[in-house]
Design a protein around this motif. Structure first.
Motif, mmCIF file in Angstrom:
data_model
loop_
_atom_site.group_PDB
_atom_site.id
_atom_site.type_symbol
_atom_site.label_atom_id
_atom_site.label_comp_id
_atom_site.label_asym_id
_atom_site.label_seq_id
_atom_site.Cartn_x
_atom_site.Cartn_y
_atom_site.Cartn_z
ATOM 1 N N GLY A 48 0.884 -1.294 -0.076
ATOM 2 C CA GLY A 48 -0.122 0.054 -0.006
ATOM 3 C C GLY A 48 1.002 1.262 -0.078
ATOM 4 N N LEU A 49 1.894 1.050 -0.239
ATOM 5 C CA LEU A 49 2.951 2.235 -0.288
ATOM 6 C C LEU A 49 3.516 2.880 -1.368
ATOM 7 N N ALA A 50 3.188 2.443 -2.529
ATOM 8 C CA ALA A 50 3.430 3.059 -3.934
ATOM 9 C C ALA A 50 2.462 2.435 -4.894
ATOM 10 N N GLU A 98 -5.852 3.523 9.041
ATOM 11 C CA GLU A 98 -4.803 4.438 10.021
ATOM 12 C C GLU A 98 -3.632 4.509 9.828
ATOM 13 N N ARG A 99 -3.008 3.465 9.405
ATOM 14 C CA ARG A 99 -1.476 3.696 9.023
ATOM 15 C C ARG A 99 -1.238 4.523 7.878
ATOM 16 N N MET A 100 -2.131 4.263 6.978
ATOM 17 C CA MET A 100 -1.847 5.155 5.650
ATOM 18 C C MET A 100 -2.137 6.677 6.027
ATOM 19 N N GLU A 101 -3.101 6.844 6.986
ATOM 20 C CA GLU A 101 -3.030 8.363 7.411
ATOM 21 C C GLU A 101 -2.063 8.776 8.096
ATOM 22 N N GLU A 102 -1.344 8.047 8.793
ATOM 23 C CA GLU A 102 -0.069 8.420 9.581
ATOM 24 C C GLU A 102 1.023 8.522 8.541
ATOM 25 N N ILE A 103 1.214 7.661 7.693
ATOM 26 C CA ILE A 103 2.170 7.570 6.609
ATOM 27 C C ILE A 103 2.197 8.903 6.017
ATOM 28 N N GLY A 104 0.997 9.034 5.437
ATOM 29 C CA GLY A 104 0.848 10.164 4.437
ATOM 30 C C GLY A 104 -0.015 10.039 3.262
ATOM 31 N N GLU A 105 -0.849 11.043 2.699
ATOM 32 C CA GLU A 105 -1.463 10.566 1.636
ATOM 33 C C GLU A 105 -0.746 10.857 0.346
ATOM 34 N N PHE A 106 -0.932 10.532 -0.814
ATOM 35 C CA PHE A 106 -0.251 10.211 -2.097
ATOM 36 C C PHE A 106 -0.225 11.202 -2.858
ATOM 37 N N PRO A 144 3.767 8.280 -0.760
ATOM 38 C CA PRO A 144 3.233 9.281 0.012
ATOM 39 C C PRO A 144 4.074 10.573 0.078
ATOM 40 N N LYS A 145 3.428 11.696 0.388
ATOM 41 C CA LYS A 145 4.149 13.023 0.028
ATOM 42 C C LYS A 145 5.235 13.258 0.705
ATOM 43 N N GLY A 146 6.170 13.645 0.101
ATOM 44 C CA GLY A 146 7.557 14.020 0.587
ATOM 45 C C GLY A 146 8.368 13.124 0.267
ATOM 46 N N ILE A 147 8.014 11.702 -0.272
ATOM 47 C CA ILE A 147 8.938 10.700 -0.528
ATOM 48 C C ILE A 147 9.471 10.571 -1.667
ATOM 49 N N GLY A 148 11.029 10.549 -1.776
ATOM 50 C CA GLY A 148 11.906 11.066 -2.848
ATOM 51 C C GLY A 148 11.662 9.852 -4.050
ATOM 52 N N ILE A 149 11.454 10.267 -5.264
ATOM 53 C CA ILE A 149 11.768 9.500 -6.412
ATOM 54 C C ILE A 149 12.718 10.075 -7.290
ATOM 55 N N ALA A 150 13.250 9.135 -8.100
ATOM 56 C CA ALA A 150 14.295 9.593 -9.203
ATOM 57 C C ALA A 150 14.477 8.577 -10.369
ATOM 58 N N VAL A 151 15.179 9.071 -11.244
ATOM 59 C CA VAL A 151 15.224 8.299 -12.636
ATOM 60 C C VAL A 151 16.846 8.143 -12.745
#
Length: 205
Positions: free
Chosen positions: A71-73, A125-133, A175-182
């Protein structure tokens, strides 16, 4: 020497004797901003941090389809483009689920913390804590079917190698703030060895 899935637990240099005058040093690591591991519980980290060799899995993804990384990406192909191969290099315990993009949010809401892990129960509840996408769109120019064209990294989770012909328009949800890169592909030729089919319950090579 003890090991832990928790980041930042090595407090000082640890010398490990290898014999014949050789030694290995375990050093304190760095906490990287925007890393997903900072938001997970110890039990969730046991799933996300690999305990053995990662077994990559490849899915054929058409436009309008996506793959849920627990549920993380959410990794989806959008726009008017041909199907591409997405090879996932993540811990073996993370559950991957291919589905229609339009059904993904409903499926996630229903199965988060159970069929889709991590996060663990209570999933909503955990997804709310981790952050919205939040979503990022990336264009990847394919190099053909013999090797991957690029990796898309999901900081603290793993990466996805993209293989195909033409231009892939990829939409990444994290989740908002999580870094992605190519980046250039780290394992460009593993795509066909890792090809899988989805049985409805799990991916099977």
């Amino acid at each position: 020497v003890t090991t832990s899935p928790l980041p930042g637990t090595t407090l000082k240099f640890i010398r490990i004797e290898l014999g014949k005058g050789r030694a290995l040093y375990d050093t304190p690591g760095l906490l990287v901003p925007g890393c997903l591991t900072e938001r997970l519980t110890p039990e969730e980290l046991k799933i996300v941090v690999p305990k053995k060799k990662v077994e990559p899995i490849t899915f054929r993804v058409a436009s309008g389809k996506c793959v849920l990384v627990g549920g993380l990406a959410k990794v989806e192909l959008i726009g008017d483009c041909k199907p591409f191969l997405f090879t996932f290099f993540v811990a073996n315990d993370i559950k991957l689920h291919p589905t229609d993009s339009e059904r993904a949010d409903e499926f996630t809401s229903k199965h988060i913390g159970k069929l889709l892990t991590p996060p663990l129960d209570p999933g909503k509840e955990r997804m709310e804590e981790i952050g919205e996408f939040e979503y990022h769109e990336i264009d990847i120019k394919g190099e053909g079917w013999k090797q991957a064209a690029a990796d898309i990294t999901l900081r603290g989770l793993g990466w996805v190698a993209v293989t195909g012909a033409g231009v892939a328009k990829v939409r990444i949800g994290v989740p908002k703030g999580i870094g992605i890169a190519v980046r250039p592909p780290l394992m460009p030729f593993d795509v066909w060895e890792a090809t899988a089919k989805y049985t409805g319950g799990r991916a099977v090579r």
